[in-house]
Design a protein around this motif. Structure first.
Motif, mmCIF file in Angstrom:
data_model
loop_
_atom_site.group_PDB
_atom_site.id
_atom_site.type_symbol
_atom_site.label_atom_id
_atom_site.label_comp_id
_atom_site.label_asym_id
_atom_site.label_seq_id
_atom_site.Cartn_x
_atom_site.Cartn_y
_atom_site.Cartn_z
ATOM 1 N N SER A 193 30.551 23.779 -43.428
ATOM 2 C CA SER A 193 29.747 23.012 -42.478
ATOM 3 C C SER A 193 30.000 23.499 -41.056
ATOM 4 N N SER A 194 29.147 23.079 -40.143
ATOM 5 C CA SER A 194 29.285 23.483 -38.740
ATOM 6 C C SER A 194 30.598 22.945 -38.158
ATOM 7 N N SER B 42 33.004 31.146 -37.308
ATOM 8 C CA SER B 42 32.826 32.180 -36.281
ATOM 9 C C SER B 42 34.157 32.572 -35.647
ATOM 10 N N THR C 143 31.512 30.549 -29.866
ATOM 11 C CA THR C 143 31.991 29.376 -30.605
ATOM 12 C C THR C 143 31.796 28.148 -29.738
ATOM 13 N N ARG D 130 28.835 21.593 -33.963
ATOM 14 C CA ARG D 130 27.466 21.918 -33.596
ATOM 15 C C ARG D 130 27.141 23.297 -34.163
ATOM 16 N N HIS D 131 25.861 23.537 -34.434
ATOM 17 C CA HIS D 131 25.461 24.826 -34.987
ATOM 18 C C HIS D 131 25.647 25.934 -33.960
ATOM 19 N N THR D 132 26.607 26.818 -34.225
ATOM 20 C CA THR D 132 26.790 27.992 -33.374
ATOM 21 C C THR D 132 26.069 29.185 -34.003
ATOM 22 N N THR D 133 26.354 29.439 -35.293
ATOM 23 C CA THR D 133 25.658 30.486 -36.026
ATOM 24 C C THR D 133 24.380 29.899 -36.598
ATOM 25 N N THR D 134 23.231 30.430 -36.171
ATOM 26 C CA THR D 134 21.942 29.905 -36.632
ATOM 27 C C THR D 134 21.226 30.862 -37.571
ATOM 28 N N PRO E 217 25.031 30.217 -41.426
ATOM 29 C CA PRO E 217 24.908 28.978 -40.645
ATOM 30 C C PRO E 217 25.608 27.818 -41.353
ATOM 31 N N GLY E 218 26.101 26.876 -40.567
ATOM 32 C CA GLY E 218 26.754 25.697 -41.138
ATOM 33 C C GLY E 218 25.781 24.872 -41.964
ATOM 34 N N ARG F 142 25.401 21.172 -43.635
ATOM 35 C CA ARG F 142 25.863 19.810 -43.848
ATOM 36 C C ARG F 142 25.446 19.297 -45.213
#
Length: 272
Positions: free
Chosen positions: A128-129, A134, A148, A159-163, A180-181, A183
């Motif tokens: 998960s995010s 990262s 990050t 929070r989503h860093t890697t999209t 990406p994370g 959830r």
């Protein structure tokens, strides 16, 4: 794929070795591809409030279904005084499960993961995010080139860093795939993976008096007997039921889904 060294034209597309996928969020039954041709799956979780054994179990089912070696990476050990509690919780999920507890910002700590990242190896990171995927990639690359973000203080979620999915080459010749994370991890076509991860429940269920035992009120239920004497966990039984029901529902046609929904509604009404 194979590419001509001179013309750079694609000559042949190689067959996939494996493929990770999930049921996309929503009700349209679309399948979302996660990663392919992976040698090792790093399942990343953090030692804080966002830690979830149920979520880890879903990733383990995913790895088992695809036939890829999973390694659970517990991050942010520097933020807790009791990392052993988190390690023990993961160890209880499956005997022999590979676990590494690291401080993602410490290159010496993260260096233990290099075992799986050698030449010709592809490692995918899932989780998960905010769990530190990262940060791990940065430390393994010896760089801080990937952005990050801090987690939320209230619930330790990120929070989503890697999209987007990104491939990163390591100096030792391995490749890291940062994803990406997620959830929500809705499983699809994962029946054999569920059976493998919950093989202790499957084995006990074979000794129930009735072949269609629901493990609730039937006499001669071997699963409930195993829970009563401590060999099995009631919490894991609930997660097994949820995953099995989810697998049946995700594979069903729209007509079958409506029928399953009506059955679930009747059962819920009777319990009240």
């Amino acid at each position: 794929m194979l590419v001509d060294e001179v013309t750079l034209e694609v000559r042949r597309v190689l067959q996939r070795e494996n493929l990770f996928k999930r049921q996309a969020p929503g009700t349209d039954k679309k399948t979302q591809l996660i990663a392919a041709n992976v040698d090792t799956l790093f399942i990343v979780a953090s030692c804080n409030k966002d830690f979830s054994t149920a979520r880890l179990e879903r990733y383990l089912v995913l790895a088992q279904e695809v036939g890829v070696q999973p390694v659970v990476i517990l991050t942010k050990t520097d933020l807790t005084d009791t990392p052993d509690i988190f390690v023990a919780a993961v160890r209880d999920l499956r005997p022999g499960l590979l676990i590494e507890a690291v401080n993602g910002r410490d290159p010496v700590s993260v260096a233990r993961l290099a075992t799986w990242c050698g030449r010709g190896q592809t490692v995918a990171l899932v989780g998960s995010s905010g769990v530190g995927k990262s940060t791990l990639v940065n430390s393994l690359r010896g760089s801080d080139g990937i952005m990050t973000q801090a987690i939320r203080k209230g619930d330790d979620t990120g929070r989503h860093t890697t999209t987007v999915r990104e491939m990163h080459r390591l100096a030792g010749g391995g490749w890291l795939l940062d994803t990406p994370g997620m959830r929500e991890l809705q499983l699809t076509d994962a029946g054999s993976g569920i059976a493998e991860i919950f093989d202790d429940f499957v084995e006990s269920a074979e000794h129930c008096r009735f072949s269609n035992c629901t493990h609730e009120v039937e006499p001669g239920c071997a699963v409930r007997a195993a829970i009563a004497d401590g060999r099995l966990s009631a919490a894991r039984l609930d997660r097994w039921r949820r995953l099995t029901s989810e697998e049946i529902y995700n594979k069903a046609s729209p007509t079958e889904r409506r029928a399953l929904h009506r059955i679930a509604t009747r059962v819920s009404t009777k319990k009240k």
